[in-house]
Motif scaffolding. Sequence first.
Motif, PDB file in Angstrom:
ATOM      1  N   PRO A  90       0.845  -1.305  -0.112  1.00 50.10           N
ATOM      2  CA  PRO A  90      -0.031   0.033  -0.119  1.00 50.10           C
ATOM      3  C   PRO A  90       0.978   1.157  -0.023  1.00 50.10           C
ATOM      4  CG  PRO A  90      -0.594  -1.613   1.704  1.00 50.10           C
ATOM      5  CD  PRO A  90       0.598  -1.897   1.192  1.00 50.10           C
ATOM      6  N   ILE A  91       0.302   2.461  -0.561  1.00 50.68           N
ATOM      7  CA  ILE A  91       0.833   3.620  -0.311  1.00 50.68           C
ATOM      8  C   ILE A  91       1.250   3.906   0.904  1.00 50.68           C
ATOM      9  CG2 ILE A  91       0.202   4.382  -2.832  1.00 50.68           C
ATOM     10  CD1 ILE A  91      -1.723   6.534  -1.331  1.00 50.68           C
ATOM     11  N   GLU A  92       2.358   4.883   1.227  1.00 56.00           N
ATOM     12  CA  GLU A  92       2.969   5.182   2.469  1.00 56.00           C
ATOM     13  C   GLU A  92       2.119   6.589   2.703  1.00 56.00           C
ATOM     14  OE1 GLU A  92       6.877   4.773   3.263  1.00 56.00           O
ATOM     15  OE2 GLU A  92       6.944   2.603   2.739  1.00 56.00           O
ATOM     16  N   GLU A  93       2.004   7.459   1.757  1.00 51.93           N
ATOM     17  CA  GLU A  93       1.697   8.587   1.858  1.00 51.93           C
ATOM     18  C   GLU A  93       0.883   9.214   0.639  1.00 51.93           C
ATOM     19  OE1 GLU A  93       5.373  11.686   1.603  1.00 51.93           O
ATOM     20  OE2 GLU A  93       5.708   9.995   3.165  1.00 51.93           O
ATOM     21  N   LEU A  94       0.096  10.394   0.961  1.00 49.88           N
ATOM     22  CA  LEU A  94      -0.358  11.104  -0.245  1.00 49.88           C
ATOM     23  C   LEU A  94       0.935  11.811  -0.730  1.00 49.88           C
ATOM     24  CD1 LEU A  94      -3.991  11.577   0.590  1.00 49.88           C
ATOM     25  CD2 LEU A  94      -3.106   9.926  -1.010  1.00 49.88           C
ATOM     26  N   GLY A  95       1.036  12.223  -2.168  1.00 47.80           N
ATOM     27  CA  GLY A  95       1.895  13.182  -2.551  1.00 47.80           C
ATOM     28  C   GLY A  95       1.515  14.491  -2.387  1.00 47.80           C
ATOM     29  N   VAL A  96       2.323  15.490  -2.223  1.00 49.88           N
ATOM     30  CA  VAL A  96       2.166  16.651  -1.851  1.00 49.88           C
ATOM     31  C   VAL A  96       2.274  17.516  -3.390  1.00 49.88           C
ATOM     32  CG1 VAL A  96       2.478  18.843  -0.809  1.00 49.88           C
ATOM     33  CG2 VAL A  96       2.683  16.743   0.301  1.00 49.88           C
TER      34      VAL A  96
END
Length: 183
Positions: A90-96
């Motif tokens: 799973p992705i770790e964080e949403l990109g900024v």
Amino acid sequence: MDKQIHTKYAILGLLTIGCQTGYSMKKMMDGSLNHFWKISYGQIYPTLKSLVEEELITVQEESESGKPDKKKYELTSLGWQALYNWMETPIEELGVEKNELLLKLFFSHHQSNETTFKQLDHYKLKLLERLNTYQAIDEMIRGTYGDQEDAKFWLLTLDYGIRTTQAASEWADEAKKKLTSRR
């Protein structure tokens, strides 16, 4: 996970769709991935070298008459496994998102509303250009690759771009309304 590690997987992924040279990877990035994942030309070859050292890919030099040797890359079974493992995580964080307009807007109390409106109008024009580009890409994918399994996934990522671009355009209209009502 830092961007450099994601770049590694972007390149492994590019190898799965027939991009076997640094040049073909750059062309694919410029025409497609660049809309959601930026990789500079200067990142490609060091990453390829690193992937060879990690034994995730192999490289073979091919001679072409009158041209410099061409390096062709291919995934190893270890490379396929690394790509599969990354894709299943799973992705770790949403990109900024870096957005110059938002940065300017944040400090817009230092300028006239007229200047801010001009910035928002210009932003909308840029969004329309992007939307036109996305629609052209959509037509190209459907016309050229429509029956290929990869095409449905390419169209899904493109749909994300279309929807976020449309939402940003609607937001710009709403921002102008809010600024007008506060005068």
